[in-house]
Design a protein around this motif. Structure first.
Motif, PDB file in Angstrom:
ATOM      1  N   LEU A  62     -23.966  18.591  -9.630  1.00  9.74           N
ATOM      2  CA  LEU A  62     -25.303  19.183  -9.743  1.00  9.74           C
ATOM      3  C   LEU A  62     -25.429  20.041 -10.999  1.00  9.74           C
ATOM      4  CD1 LEU A  62     -26.139  20.261  -6.076  1.00  9.74           C
ATOM      5  CD2 LEU A  62     -27.392  18.646  -7.476  1.00  9.74           C
ATOM      6  N   THR A  63     -24.373  20.789 -11.306  1.00  9.17           N
ATOM      7  CA  THR A  63     -24.396  21.631 -12.502  1.00  9.17           C
ATOM      8  C   THR A  63     -24.397  20.789 -13.770  1.00  9.17           C
ATOM      9  OG1 THR A  63     -23.101  23.254 -11.245  1.00  9.17           O
ATOM     10  CG2 THR A  63     -23.324  23.634 -13.597  1.00  9.17           C
ATOM     11  N   ILE A  64     -23.643  19.684 -13.778  1.00 12.19           N
ATOM     12  CA  ILE A  64     -23.637  18.772 -14.930  1.00 12.19           C
ATOM     13  C   ILE A  64     -25.038  18.199 -15.146  1.00 12.19           C
ATOM     14  CG2 ILE A  64     -22.771  16.552 -15.778  1.00 12.19           C
ATOM     15  CD1 ILE A  64     -20.103  17.212 -14.377  1.00 12.19           C
ATOM     16  N   ALA A  65     -25.683  17.762 -14.064  1.00 12.63           N
ATOM     17  CA  ALA A  65     -27.046  17.223 -14.161  1.00 12.63           C
ATOM     18  C   ALA A  65     -28.010  18.287 -14.687  1.00 12.63           C
ATOM     19  CB  ALA A  65     -27.506  16.718 -12.802  1.00 12.63           C
ATOM     20  N   ASN A  90     -31.786  15.705 -21.965  1.00 13.05           N
ATOM     21  CA  ASN A  90     -31.299  14.353 -21.676  1.00 13.05           C
ATOM     22  C   ASN A  90     -31.708  13.998 -20.235  1.00 13.05           C
ATOM     23  OD1 ASN A  90     -29.917  11.943 -21.545  1.00 13.05           O
ATOM     24  ND2 ASN A  90     -28.052  12.753 -22.467  1.00 13.05           N
ATOM     25  N   ILE A  91     -32.990  13.674 -20.073  1.00 13.44           N
ATOM     26  CA  ILE A  91     -33.557  13.477 -18.743  1.00 13.44           C
ATOM     27  C   ILE A  91     -32.969  12.248 -18.052  1.00 13.44           C
ATOM     28  CG2 ILE A  91     -35.701  13.213 -17.442  1.00 13.44           C
ATOM     29  CD1 ILE A  91     -35.396  15.894 -18.894  1.00 13.44           C
ATOM     30  N   SER A  92     -32.753  11.171 -18.827  1.00 15.84           N
ATOM     31  CA  SER A  92     -32.248   9.928 -18.221  1.00 15.84           C
ATOM     32  C   SER A  92     -30.862  10.135 -17.596  1.00 15.84           C
ATOM     33  CB  SER A  92     -32.200   8.817 -19.269  1.00 15.84           C
ATOM     34  OG  SER A  92     -31.365   9.199 -20.353  1.00 15.84           O
ATOM     35  N   ARG A  93     -29.974  10.864 -18.291  1.00 17.25           N
ATOM     36  CA  ARG A  93     -28.628  11.104 -17.752  1.00 17.25           C
ATOM     37  C   ARG A  93     -28.690  12.047 -16.546  1.00 17.25           C
ATOM     38  NH1 ARG A  93     -23.715  11.753 -21.885  1.00 17.25           N
ATOM     39  NH2 ARG A  93     -22.676  11.259 -19.913  1.00 17.25           N
TER      40      ARG A  93
END
Length: 657
Positions: A234-237, A245-248
């Motif tokens: 969750l933190t990475i997202a 970087n919305i797609s990632r």
């Protein structure tokens, strides 16, 4: 946070049961003995009852039992007592027990109580108290607590302080342990870097932590591994989202494994963050999917203060946008607003919606620029009507300023804020947000003479305020500091020195003020540490248009003559009619227009071949004077077969349908 509380709790040598039914049996037998034989005055049976209820998560029932036994009996179990108050969120009772602890309490029990109190303070947002308690536990640890657990807990608290405006020298890490194999420690270190704004460093530590976690739990249950990995993912997202970087970020949150985590809090954060990435117009569906009211109730004791505030703000926003909140909502009652302001000082979110709903201004009115003039008139009239509640008046003033900023006409805002500021100065009651807004308006409109006059009157007022009041009021302290730097920009060193001297006399630790007063910048951070690590070439290659967020504009609606004559009236839009739930669309392959559509559907009903007049129609055309036979003037149906079938139908006598 780490498992120091459970470890401390287990160290009390409490006998454990094998199942919930065993705990129930222990409670029933012990309570029977305690209440009927010992008259609630036996410590051992009381201890068995309390521990059984704690193991069954029946904290409300445990609290009732605490009230049934005499105080001298319950005081002999301070750890259990404080733990129950912690789980129920009873801060005042928890602090009361801690302050009245007896001097003969043993070290293990005292450390367990400090762990509970530190975690309670962290959850309630008192992060400096939580850090102070962990520093005590670290300093006085005599191999009672696990050093790694203490280090993890300390860093979890510091990750919240680093991004706090009150960060100071006491917020440094005391624990010296650096276990590179501990994914918990790596994760908390990444949170500290994230709060400092070092996204790349934080992402690097998170990737290492996820790898360590996966390898360390390779033989564990899949659900347990997911529970450990979910906060890191969750933190990475979230970092990807901050980087644009919305797609990632979406791909991380779309992960099927992440969605399968059996935890209410993690599921809520996944949904919340995912919807924040999507620009969907289905507000009602999003609101139902997130179900904030249910989640906030069930997660009240798990969410930390900042999380609770953000989710509650989201709930109010979606409720307003979906028109599912009324001015009589419990969230907007005086008691709820008072509680909210006490928990989150300076956040007027519920009062904003209370004003908007009272004036019948919906989200579509706010978005449409053609209604700005009408809305500003409503707000100005609302403020001018001598609203008794200062919070309502101030909030309405901020809304008015926001609406005026869209048109660029600030006459109403300046009038309102000038009047408010003069009243506050005369009453010796300074509200930094109101004064700061007026200063910003003067700077925007280049009213330099009015700005100088306001600053001089404020300096005179600052000199009369007691030093301890400035020290305790964080917002007031910052306002005085900002005005001091504005005076430096205006080359008014004499008044700037007066302002900085007021701040220095408070005795508050502030490296910036100390360096200005002593004219020594050696204690400040070097300039290189404040510069971004991104090189100039990368910045030049970046497309500027991608960095500019385009404001969402609504389609302009032409203003009619009546709208110009009555600009203070907001017309409500009619809702589109909903289709019946029984209607459905047929696919093209199954639809035959020649068979299913009436070929005479374009003709008036009375001239269609299959039309049968009612008895009332027959009486009306039954030969009365004045009735003209207009059958010749009406167009006749062209289908002979239809007329023939119509003639056959007339021969049959049928009853009334």
């Amino acid at each position: 946070m780490s498992s120091s509380i459970p470890q401390a709790f287990k160290s009390l040598h409490i006998t454990s049961a094998e199942s919930k039914s065993d705990h129930e049996h222990i409670f029933e037998v012990s309570y029977e003995y305690l209440s009927k034989i010992k008259n609630f005055e036996d410590v051992k049976s009381f201890h068995n009852c309390i521990v059984a209820l704690i193991n069954m998560d029946k904290y409300h029932k445990a609290n009732i039992l605490l009230k049934e036994v005499p105080k001298e009996v319950s005081d002999q179990l301070p750890v259990e007592k404080i733990y129950i108050y912690y789980k129920l969120g009873l801060s005042s009772k928890l602090n009361e027990v801690y302050e009245n602890l007896s001097n003969d309490i043993n070290e293990i029990e005292l450390r367990a109580i400090k762990h509970i109190l530190a975690q309670h303070s962290y959850q309630k947002g008192d992060i400096f108290k939580a850090l102070s308690l962990y520093h005590e536990l670290i300093t006085n640890n005599q191999k009672i607590d696990n050093e790694l657990d203490l280090a993890c807990n300390e860093r979890a608290v510091i990750s919240q302080i680093t991004n706090h405006d009150k960060f100071n020298e006491t917020s440094k890490i005391l624990s010296t342990i650096t276990d590179e194999n501990s994914y918990d420690l790596l994760f908390n270190n990444s949170l500290i870097e994230l709060s400092k704004g070092n996204l790349e460093k934080s992402l690097e530590l998170l990737n290492i932590a996820t790898d360590k976690c996966t390898s360390a739990n390779i033989d564990s249950d899949p659900q347990e591994i997911l529970m450990e990995l979910a906060p890191m993912k969750l933190t990475i997202a979230y970092i990807y989202q901050l980087q644009g970087n919305i797609s990632r970020a979406k791909s991380m949150l779309d992960d099927d494994e992440l969605k399968n985590v059996n935890d209410l809090m993690i599921n809520l954060i996944i949904k919340n963050n995912y919807h924040s990435l999507n620009k969907s117009s289905e507000i009602n569906l999003i609101h139902r999917d997130l179900d904030y009211q249910y989640n906030l109730h069930h997660l009240e004791q798990k969410l930390i203060k900042s999380q609770h505030q953000t989710l509650l703000q989201n709930h109010l926003l979606l409720s307003y946008q979906s028109s599912t909140i009324s001015k009589n909502s419990s969230y907007l009652s005086n008691a709820s607003i008072e509680k909210y302001l006490k928990s989150f000082p300076g956040d007027f979110t519920p009062i904003i919606y209370k004003v908007l709903l009272a004036l019948q201004i919906d989200i579509n009115d706010l978005i449409n620029i053609d209604y700005n003039k009408a809305i500003s008139r409503k707000l100005f009239k609302y403020i001018s009507n001598k609203v008794e509640n200062d919070d309502l008046k101030i909030t309405a003033a901020f809304l008015l300023n926001s609406v005026n900023s869209k048109s660029g006409h600030y006459d109403q805002s300046i009038y309102v804020f000038e009047k408010m500021t003069n009243e506050l100065i005369n009453e010796s009651r300074l509200i930094p947000s109101v004064i700061g807004s007026l200063i910003n308006l003067y700077e925007t409109l280049n009213h330099s003479s009015k700005l100088n006059q306001l600053i001089l009157s404020l300096i005179e007022k600052f000199e009369s305020i007691p030093q301890n009041e400035i020290f305790d009021n964080f917002d007031l302290y910052n306002l005085i500091k900002v005005i001091g730097f504005k005076l430096i920009n205006l080359n008014d060193e004499e008044n700037a020195n007066k302002v900085f001297q007021i701040l220095k006399s408070t005795g508050k630790e502030d490296l910036l003020i100390d360096s200005i007063s002593s004219k020594d910048s050696s204690k400040l951070l070097p300039v290189n540490s404040l510069a971004s690590s991104t090189d100039v070439e990368t910045l030049l290659e970046t497309n500027i248009d991608s960095l500019i967020t385009k404001p969402t504009t609504s389609k302009s609606i032409p203003v009619s003559k009546t709208d110009k004559e009555k600009p203070n009236k907001i017309s409500k839009k009619t809702k589109k009619p909903k289709f019946s739930k029984h209607k459905f669309y047929k696919p093209d392959s199954e639809f035959n227009p020649e068979k299913e559509l009436d070929s005479e559907r374009w003709l008036p009903l009375k001239v269609r071949s299959y039309y049968k007049p009612s008895k009332k129609d027959k009486k009306r055309s039954g030969g009365h004077q004045g009735i003209v036979d207009n059958s010749q003037s009406q167009p006749q149906p062209q289908s002979s077969s239809a007329s023939k079938s119509n003639a056959n139908k007339k021969k049959k006598k049928k009853g009334k349908k």
